[in-house]
Scaffold this active site. Sequence first.
Site, short mmCIF file in Angstrom:
data_model
loop_
_atom_site.label_atom_id
_atom_site.label_comp_id
_atom_site.label_asym_id
_atom_site.label_seq_id
_atom_site.Cartn_x
_atom_site.Cartn_y
_atom_site.Cartn_z
N ASP A 133 -28.21 27.71 10.74
CA ASP A 133 -27.34 28.49 9.86
C ASP A 133 -27.92 29.89 9.60
O ASP A 133 -27.18 30.87 9.58
CB ASP A 133 -27.11 27.74 8.54
CG ASP A 133 -26.44 26.40 8.78
OD1 ASP A 133 -25.51 26.35 9.62
OD2 ASP A 133 -26.84 25.40 8.17
N HIS A 160 -25.38 21.57 5.41
CA HIS A 160 -25.13 22.00 6.80
C HIS A 160 -23.76 21.52 7.26
O HIS A 160 -23.65 20.70 8.15
CB HIS A 160 -26.24 21.50 7.73
CG HIS A 160 -26.00 21.87 9.17
ND1 HIS A 160 -26.00 23.18 9.61
CD2 HIS A 160 -25.71 21.12 10.25
CE1 HIS A 160 -25.72 23.20 10.90
NE2 HIS A 160 -25.54 21.97 11.33
C1 LMR Z 1 -24.00 23.11 14.65
O1 LMR Z 1 -24.10 23.66 13.56
O2 LMR Z 1 -23.73 23.73 15.68
C2 LMR Z 1 -24.29 21.64 14.75
O3 LMR Z 1 -24.36 21.09 13.47
C3 LMR Z 1 -23.35 20.89 15.62
C4 LMR Z 1 -21.91 20.91 15.12
O4 LMR Z 1 -21.31 19.83 15.07
O5 LMR Z 1 -21.39 21.96 14.81
#
Ligand code: LMR
Length: 300
Positions: A133, A160
Site C-alpha cells: 500500500d 489492507h
Molecule cells: C494487492 O494488494 O495487490 C493484493 O492484496 C492482492 C489483491 O487481491 O489485490
Amino acid sequence: MSLLLKTDPLVTSLSLYDIRGAPGVAADISHVNTASTVKGFEKDDIKEALTGAEVVIIPAGVPRKPGMTRDDLFNTNASIVRDLAEACAEYCPKAYIGIISNPVNSTVPIWAEVYKKKGVFDEKRLFGITTLDVVRASRFLGEIKGADPKDVKVTVVGGHSGVTIVPLLSQTSQGKDVDGEAYKALVNRIQFGGDEVVKAKAGTGSATLSMGYAGARFANSLIRALNGESGVVEPTFVKSPLYESEGVEYFASNVELGTEGVKKINPVGELTAQEQELLKACLPDLAKNIKKGVEFVTKA
Ligand code: LMR
C-alpha cells in the site's frame, strides 16, 4: 519474492514450501551466486521446511478474480492460513511471521487465535504485510507530482482492503496540496490499486510481482531490525492499542521494528478533516473483518 530474497545478502538460508513446484523454483534460484543456501519442499514436507526458520513469509492461498473483494477469498484462504499457522506453531513457534495471504485483515487474527490456542502467541512476532500500500502510494503520488518515488514517502494506515486502506497524504510534503477531484482520485487509486492488477490479469490472478517486491522489502527491514539496526520503521498490520477501544484489535500504522520484532507502534499523527472521514469509514469495516477472522478459530 523468493528470487528477491535470494539476492538479499542478509538472508542466510532460504526454505521454499508449496503444495507443489517449490523444489523446481528452489533448484532454479539456487544457482544465483549469492551466499544463501536454498531448499524447496512440497506436500507433506512442511516440518522440514519450517524447522529452524527465523522469519516466515506467508503468501499462500488463492487470488482474486475480477469483481471479487479480498473478503470473498475468506472461505478458501482462512483454512489454508489456519493450517499453516498450526504447522508453524508446532515446528517454528518463535519465528517472526509476515502474512501476505488475503484477506490480511482477517488472516492475521486467524493466525493469532491459532497461536493463542497452542499457547505460543507473541504479538511482537506477528505482522500483516501492508508494504504494497505504501509502495503504491509512493509510486502514484510520485507520478502525479513528477517526483522520483524513492523521495515520496506516504504513510498509509488501517488495514489492507478497499476503504480500510487509509493514506495520509497530508503528512508528506508532495501530498499536502493535492485536493479536490485529484485528491479523491488518488485516494481511490491507492485504496483500490490491487483491483487494477486483478482487472488487467483478467481472471488469472492478482498482484504477485509488486507484492513479491513489497514482501521482500518487509522481510529485509525485519531482518535488519532483528540484527540490531536501529530506526527501522515499516507500516504493518499488528496487534495494536491505537483503536482497541473502538473494537479494532489489529491496525496498520508505522511500526518501529527491533531485535524482538515490534518495538514501538507509532500513532497515526495529525489528520485533516478528510483523513478523519477516511478513518471513520475504515474502522467499522476493519472491526468486522477482524471479528470474522477471530471467530473462524474460536467458534470452530
Ligand atoms: C494487492 O494488494 O495487490 C493484493 O492484496 C492482492 C489483491 O487481491 O489485490
